[in-house]
Design a protein around this motif. Structure first.
Motif, PDB file in Angstrom:
ATOM      1  N   LEU A 216       5.626 -16.871 -94.205  1.00 21.22           N
ATOM      2  CA  LEU A 216       5.423 -16.017 -95.377  1.00 21.22           C
ATOM      3  C   LEU A 216       4.207 -15.112 -95.223  1.00 21.22           C
ATOM      4  CD1 LEU A 216       6.128 -15.210 -98.309  1.00 21.22           C
ATOM      5  CD2 LEU A 216       4.665 -17.105 -99.063  1.00 21.22           C
ATOM      6  N   LEU A 217       3.060 -15.676 -94.807  1.00 21.47           N
ATOM      7  CA  LEU A 217       1.851 -14.860 -94.718  1.00 21.47           C
ATOM      8  C   LEU A 217       1.998 -13.770 -93.667  1.00 21.47           C
ATOM      9  CD1 LEU A 217      -0.981 -17.543 -95.034  1.00 21.47           C
ATOM     10  CD2 LEU A 217      -0.078 -16.027 -96.803  1.00 21.47           C
ATOM     11  N   HIS A 286      11.713 -16.526-106.810  1.00 19.79           N
ATOM     12  CA  HIS A 286      10.436 -17.166-107.118  1.00 19.79           C
ATOM     13  C   HIS A 286       9.318 -16.141-106.913  1.00 19.79           C
ATOM     14  CE1 HIS A 286      12.284 -21.233-106.940  1.00 19.79           C
ATOM     15  NE2 HIS A 286      13.054 -20.658-106.037  1.00 19.79           N
ATOM     16  N   VAL A 287       8.485 -15.975-107.920  1.00 23.65           N
ATOM     17  CA  VAL A 287       7.323 -15.092-107.802  1.00 23.65           C
ATOM     18  C   VAL A 287       6.196 -15.881-107.154  1.00 23.65           C
ATOM     19  CG1 VAL A 287       5.625 -13.700-109.043  1.00 23.65           C
ATOM     20  CG2 VAL A 287       8.004 -13.768-109.833  1.00 23.65           C
ATOM     21  N   VAL A 288       5.698 -15.391-106.013  1.00 23.64           N
ATOM     22  CA  VAL A 288       4.660 -16.119-105.275  1.00 23.64           C
ATOM     23  C   VAL A 288       3.339 -15.364-105.245  1.00 23.64           C
ATOM     24  CG1 VAL A 288       6.316 -17.367-103.846  1.00 23.64           C
ATOM     25  CG2 VAL A 288       5.406 -15.152-103.056  1.00 23.64           C
ATOM     26  N   GLY A 289       3.294 -14.182-105.839  1.00 27.83           N
ATOM     27  CA  GLY A 289       2.047 -13.423-105.825  1.00 27.83           C
ATOM     28  C   GLY A 289       2.253 -12.031-106.372  1.00 27.83           C
ATOM     29  N   ARG A 290       1.383 -11.119-105.944  1.00 28.69           N
ATOM     30  CA  ARG A 290       1.459  -9.755-106.458  1.00 28.69           C
ATOM     31  C   ARG A 290       0.907  -8.778-105.439  1.00 28.69           C
ATOM     32  NH1 ARG A 290      -3.557  -8.523-110.033  1.00 28.69           N
ATOM     33  NH2 ARG A 290      -5.095 -10.032-109.290  1.00 28.69           N
ATOM     34  N   VAL A 291       1.269  -7.522-105.650  1.00 23.01           N
ATOM     35  CA  VAL A 291       0.782  -6.435-104.813  1.00 23.01           C
ATOM     36  C   VAL A 291      -0.425  -5.810-105.495  1.00 23.01           C
ATOM     37  CG1 VAL A 291       1.386  -4.256-103.690  1.00 23.01           C
ATOM     38  CG2 VAL A 291       3.131  -6.033-103.987  1.00 23.01           C
ATOM     39  N   VAL A 292      -1.469  -5.544-104.719  1.00 18.54           N
ATOM     40  CA  VAL A 292      -2.706  -4.973-105.249  1.00 18.54           C
ATOM     41  C   VAL A 292      -3.127  -3.799-104.377  1.00 18.54           C
ATOM     42  CG1 VAL A 292      -3.469  -7.161-106.242  1.00 18.54           C
ATOM     43  CG2 VAL A 292      -4.139  -6.559-103.901  1.00 18.54           C
ATOM     44  N   SER A 293      -4.069  -3.032-104.867  1.00 12.94           N
ATOM     45  CA  SER A 293      -4.664  -1.986-104.040  1.00 12.94           C
ATOM     46  C   SER A 293      -5.471  -2.644-102.925  1.00 12.94           C
ATOM     47  CB  SER A 293      -5.563  -1.089-104.888  1.00 12.94           C
ATOM     48  OG  SER A 293      -4.819  -0.450-105.912  1.00 12.94           O
ATOM     49  N   GLY A 294      -5.552  -1.998-101.797  1.00  8.36           N
ATOM     50  CA  GLY A 294      -6.316  -2.556-100.696  1.00  8.36           C
ATOM     51  C   GLY A 294      -5.457  -2.678 -99.456  1.00  8.36           C
ATOM     52  N   GLN A 295      -5.720  -3.705 -98.658  1.00  4.53           N
ATOM     53  CA  GLN A 295      -4.941  -3.896 -97.436  1.00  4.53           C
ATOM     54  C   GLN A 295      -4.936  -5.362 -97.035  1.00  4.53           C
ATOM     55  OE1 GLN A 295      -6.802  -1.613 -94.334  1.00  4.53           O
ATOM     56  NE2 GLN A 295      -8.793  -2.591 -94.587  1.00  4.53           N
ATOM     57  N   VAL A 297      -3.232  -9.352 -96.381  1.00  2.06           N
ATOM     58  CA  VAL A 297      -2.691 -10.451 -97.190  1.00  2.06           C
ATOM     59  C   VAL A 297      -3.791 -11.466 -97.449  1.00  2.06           C
ATOM     60  CG1 VAL A 297      -0.963 -12.289 -97.324  1.00  2.06           C
ATOM     61  CG2 VAL A 297      -0.409 -10.134 -96.193  1.00  2.06           C
ATOM     62  N   THR A 298      -3.892 -11.897 -98.694  1.00  3.93           N
ATOM     63  CA  THR A 298      -4.885 -12.887 -99.101  1.00  3.93           C
ATOM     64  C   THR A 298      -4.173 -14.079 -99.717  1.00  3.93           C
ATOM     65  OG1 THR A 298      -6.464 -11.111 -99.592  1.00  3.93           O
ATOM     66  CG2 THR A 298      -6.956 -13.300-100.488  1.00  3.93           C
ATOM     67  N   LEU A 299      -4.573 -15.277 -99.335  1.00  7.21           N
ATOM     68  CA  LEU A 299      -4.058 -16.499 -99.943  1.00  7.21           C
ATOM     69  C   LEU A 299      -5.086 -17.019-100.928  1.00  7.21           C
ATOM     70  CD1 LEU A 299      -1.908 -18.769-100.027  1.00  7.21           C
ATOM     71  CD2 LEU A 299      -3.208 -19.918 -98.214  1.00  7.21           C
ATOM     72  N   LEU A 300      -4.646 -17.281-102.168  1.00 12.57           N
ATOM     73  CA  LEU A 300      -5.538 -17.729-103.228  1.00 12.57           C
ATOM     74  C   LEU A 300      -5.237 -19.166-103.611  1.00 12.57           C
ATOM     75  CD1 LEU A 300      -5.359 -14.581-105.567  1.00 12.57           C
ATOM     76  CD2 LEU A 300      -6.991 -15.033-103.721  1.00 12.57           C
ATOM     77  N   THR A 308      -7.598 -17.803 -97.248  1.00 12.32           N
ATOM     78  CA  THR A 308      -6.699 -17.276 -96.237  1.00 12.32           C
ATOM     79  C   THR A 308      -6.984 -17.898 -94.871  1.00 12.32           C
ATOM     80  OG1 THR A 308      -6.748 -15.169 -97.428  1.00 12.32           O
ATOM     81  CG2 THR A 308      -5.776 -15.167 -95.214  1.00 12.32           C
ATOM     82  N   PRO A 309      -5.982 -18.513 -94.227  1.00  9.69           N
ATOM     83  CA  PRO A 309      -6.210 -19.111 -92.907  1.00  9.69           C
ATOM     84  C   PRO A 309      -6.256 -18.043 -91.819  1.00  9.69           C
ATOM     85  CG  PRO A 309      -3.915 -19.335 -93.511  1.00  9.69           C
ATOM     86  CD  PRO A 309      -4.608 -18.718 -94.710  1.00  9.69           C
ATOM     87  N   GLN A 310      -6.856 -18.393 -90.697  1.00  9.67           N
ATOM     88  CA  GLN A 310      -6.929 -17.449 -89.588  1.00  9.67           C
ATOM     89  C   GLN A 310      -5.563 -17.269 -88.938  1.00  9.67           C
ATOM     90  OE1 GLN A 310      -9.815 -18.465 -86.605  1.00  9.67           O
ATOM     91  NE2 GLN A 310      -9.530 -16.573 -85.456  1.00  9.67           N
ATOM     92  N   THR A 311      -4.830 -18.364 -88.782  1.00  4.38           N
ATOM     93  CA  THR A 311      -3.490 -18.299 -88.209  1.00  4.38           C
ATOM     94  C   THR A 311      -2.473 -18.190 -89.335  1.00  4.38           C
ATOM     95  OG1 THR A 311      -4.168 -19.642 -86.320  1.00  4.38           O
ATOM     96  CG2 THR A 311      -1.804 -19.468 -86.752  1.00  4.38           C
ATOM     97  N   ARG A 312      -1.655 -17.137 -89.308  1.00  5.58           N
ATOM     98  CA  ARG A 312      -0.768 -16.861 -90.443  1.00  5.58           C
ATOM     99  C   ARG A 312       0.703 -17.012 -90.126  1.00  5.58           C
ATOM    100  NH1 ARG A 312      -3.774 -11.833 -93.516  1.00  5.58           N
ATOM    101  NH2 ARG A 312      -5.890 -12.640 -93.267  1.00  5.58           N
ATOM    102  N   GLY A 313       1.059 -17.185 -88.850  1.00  2.80           N
ATOM    103  CA  GLY A 313       2.468 -17.313 -88.514  1.00  2.80           C
ATOM    104  C   GLY A 313       2.656 -17.215 -87.024  1.00  2.80           C
ATOM    105  N   TYR A 314       3.925 -17.271 -86.608  1.00  2.00           N
ATOM    106  CA  TYR A 314       4.263 -17.285 -85.189  1.00  2.00           C
ATOM    107  C   TYR A 314       4.168 -15.890 -84.603  1.00  2.00           C
ATOM    108  CZ  TYR A 314       6.769 -17.984 -80.845  1.00  2.00           C
ATOM    109  OH  TYR A 314       7.103 -18.029 -79.527  1.00  2.00           O
ATOM    110  N   GLN A 315       3.570 -15.783 -83.395  1.00  2.57           N
ATOM    111  CA  GLN A 315       3.545 -14.535 -82.641  1.00  2.57           C
ATOM    112  C   GLN A 315       3.949 -14.834 -81.206  1.00  2.57           C
ATOM    113  OE1 GLN A 315      -0.090 -12.223 -82.949  1.00  2.57           O
ATOM    114  NE2 GLN A 315      -0.560 -13.130 -84.931  1.00  2.57           N
ATOM    115  N   HIS A 316       4.832 -14.003 -80.642  1.00  4.14           N
ATOM    116  CA  HIS A 316       5.240 -14.202 -79.255  1.00  4.14           C
ATOM    117  C   HIS A 316       4.124 -13.870 -78.277  1.00  4.14           C
ATOM    118  CE1 HIS A 316       9.496 -15.229 -79.557  1.00  4.14           C
ATOM    119  NE2 HIS A 316       9.540 -14.435 -80.609  1.00  4.14           N
ATOM    120  N   PHE A 317       3.421 -12.774 -78.528  1.00  4.80           N
ATOM    121  CA  PHE A 317       2.390 -12.316 -77.613  1.00  4.80           C
ATOM    122  C   PHE A 317       1.092 -12.170 -78.394  1.00  4.80           C
ATOM    123  CE2 PHE A 317       6.470 -10.557 -76.200  1.00  4.80           C
ATOM    124  CZ  PHE A 317       6.559 -11.140 -74.952  1.00  4.80           C
ATOM    125  N   ARG A 318       0.291 -13.213 -78.365  1.00  6.78           N
ATOM    126  CA  ARG A 318      -0.952 -13.227 -79.133  1.00  6.78           C
ATOM    127  C   ARG A 318      -2.087 -12.710 -78.245  1.00  6.78           C
ATOM    128  NH1 ARG A 318      -1.919 -15.963 -83.631  1.00  6.78           N
ATOM    129  NH2 ARG A 318      -0.176 -17.369 -83.236  1.00  6.78           N
TER     130      ARG A 318
END
Length: 321
Positions: A216-217, A286-295, A297-300, A308-318
Motif C-alpha cells: 500500500l505505501l 475502505h477509506v484509509v487516508g486522504r490526499v493533501v498538499s505536498g509530496q 506518503v506519510t503513515l500516521l 512512516t517506515p523507511q522500507t515501504r514495499g517490494y522493489q526489484h532493483f533497489r
C-alpha cells in the motif's frame, strides 16, 4: 514434443482460446487481430513472473496458471477497462506434459472467470518464466490513471489488505496454520480476483487509481508522485482480515497490509461526495487516508504522529549508496 505441438495440445484447444467479443482473429496466424469499437481505446499491459522471484519453484502448476493471468488482468481493472484478450510467452526448462496440462487448466479457469481470450504468444526453452500481455477496452477518455489525485480527496482501497503477503510463509513451507486460516490466505495468494467490476464503477468518479502489487505505501507513492500531491495513510484504518490477524497478530497483519504486496486490490483517490453512492451500491470500499498538499506518503498513528517506515514495499532493483 515440438513447439507447435505443445501450443496445439495445451493452449490452442483450450476454451479460453476460442475467441470472443473484440477478437477478430485468434491463435494460428503471425498476429492476432483485435477489433475496437468507435469511441473506445485499447488498454495494454505486460507482466512477467520469474520462478524463484515471483513464485516458489517448484509449485503447483494449476495454481500458478491462475495466478500468472490474474496479476496481469488486475492492471486492466486498475484502468477501468473490460478485458478482451491476452498473449502468453512461456519459457520452460523442460517439456512435461502433466505440468503443462495442469498449468493450462488453471490458466483457462482464470481466463474464463475474467472473460478474456488467449490469442497468441510464444514458447521457448530456458529458466521457467511467464510473460502475459493483456488487452482491454474502455470508452475514450475514461481511463483511470495515476495522475489526477487532488488535495482533499479520500485515499481508498477496494478490499482487505495483506492476505497474500501473510500467505507467503505458508507458500514457502516456513510455517503451518489451521486449514480454516491457511485456506483463506492461500486463496488470496494463488488466485487473486481482479477487481474488474469495481474499476468500471470508478470511471468518472475516482481521480486516480492503480492496483496494489508492491504494498500500500509503495503504491500510494506512485499516485503521489504522478499527481504531485501528498498522501496520508492512517494505520488505524487499515482493513485486515480475521484470518490474517489470527496468523500474524494485529501488528504483523498491519505490516503485511502496508508493505507486503501481492494484494491486487484497487487503491484509488475519490472526492468525498462520490463515496456515499458507491457504498450504497455495495462496493467494498475502505477509506484509509486522504490526499493533501505536498509530496510523498506519510503513515500516521492513532494520535496523528508520523510513523512512516523507511522500507515501504517490494522493489526489484533497489539502489544502494
Amino acid at each position: 514434443m515440438g513447439e507447435f505441438e505443445l501450443i496445439r495440445n495445451f493452449f490452442a484447444a483450450a476454451p479460453c482460446a476460442q475467441g470472443g467479443e473484440g477478437v477478430a482473429l485468434g491463435i494460428g496466424d503471425d498476429c492476432a487481430l483485435l477489433a475496437v469499437a468507435p469511441g473506445e481505446q485499447l488498454a495494454i499491459s505486460t507482466d512477467t513472473l520469474v520462478a524463484g522471484v515471483h513464485f516458489a519453484d517448484p509449485c503447483d502448476p494449476f495454481l500458478l496458471g491462475q495466478r500468472s493471468l490474474a496479476v496481469a488482468v488486475s492492471d486492466l481493472a486498475a484502468m477501468g477497462a473490460t478485458p478482451v484478450a491476452f498473449t502468453l510467452a512461456l519459457t520452460l526448462p523442460t517439456v512435461t506434459a502433466d505440468w503443462l496440462q495442469d498449468y493450462a487448466r488453471g490458466l483457462n479457469l482464470m481466463a474464463q472467470g475474467c472473460g478474456v481470450a488467449l490469442v497468441g504468444g510464444d514458447t521457448t526453452r530456458g529458466p521457467l518464466s511467464l510473460t502475459m500481455t493483456v488487452f482491454g477496452r474502455l470508452p475514450s477518455g475514461q481511463a483511470l490513471v495515476r495522475s489526477g489525485a487532488q488535495a482533499g480527496d479520500l485515499m481508498c482501497v477496494g478490499g482487505e489488505l495483506g492476505n497474500a503477503a501473510g500467505a507467503l510463509p505458508l507458500v514457502l513451507g516456513q510455517r503451518t496454520a489451521d486449514p480454516s486460516i491457511a485456506g483463506s490466505l492461500l486463496a488470496h495468494y494463488w488466485s487473486p480476483q481482479p477487481q474488474l467490476a469495481l474499476g468500471r464503477a470508478l470511471r468518472g468518479k475516482a481521480t486516480s487509481a492503480l492496483d496494489i502489487s508492491d504494498g500500500l505505501l509503495a503504491d500510494c507513492g506512485h499516485i503521489a508522485l504522478a499527481s504531485k500531491v501528498g498522501i496520508q495513510v492512517e494505520r488505524s484504518k487499515l482493513p485486515v482480515s480475521a484470518p490474517l490477524v489470527a496468523f500474524l497478530g494485529q501488528a504483523g497483519a498491519e505490516e503485511a497490509a502496508l508493505s507486503g504486496g501481492d494484494d491486487y486490490v484497487l487503491a484509488f483517490t475519490l472526492p468525498s461526495v462520490e463515496l456515499p453512492g458507491l457504498l450504497a451500491a455495495g462496493w467494498p470500499i475502505h477509506v484509509v487516508g486522504r490526499v493533501v498538499s505536498g509530496q510523498g506518503v506519510t503513515l500516521l498513528d492513532n494520535d496523528g504522529r508520523d510513523i512512516t517506515p523507511q522500507t515501504r514495499g517490494y522493489q526489484h532493483f533497489r539502489e544502494t549508496t
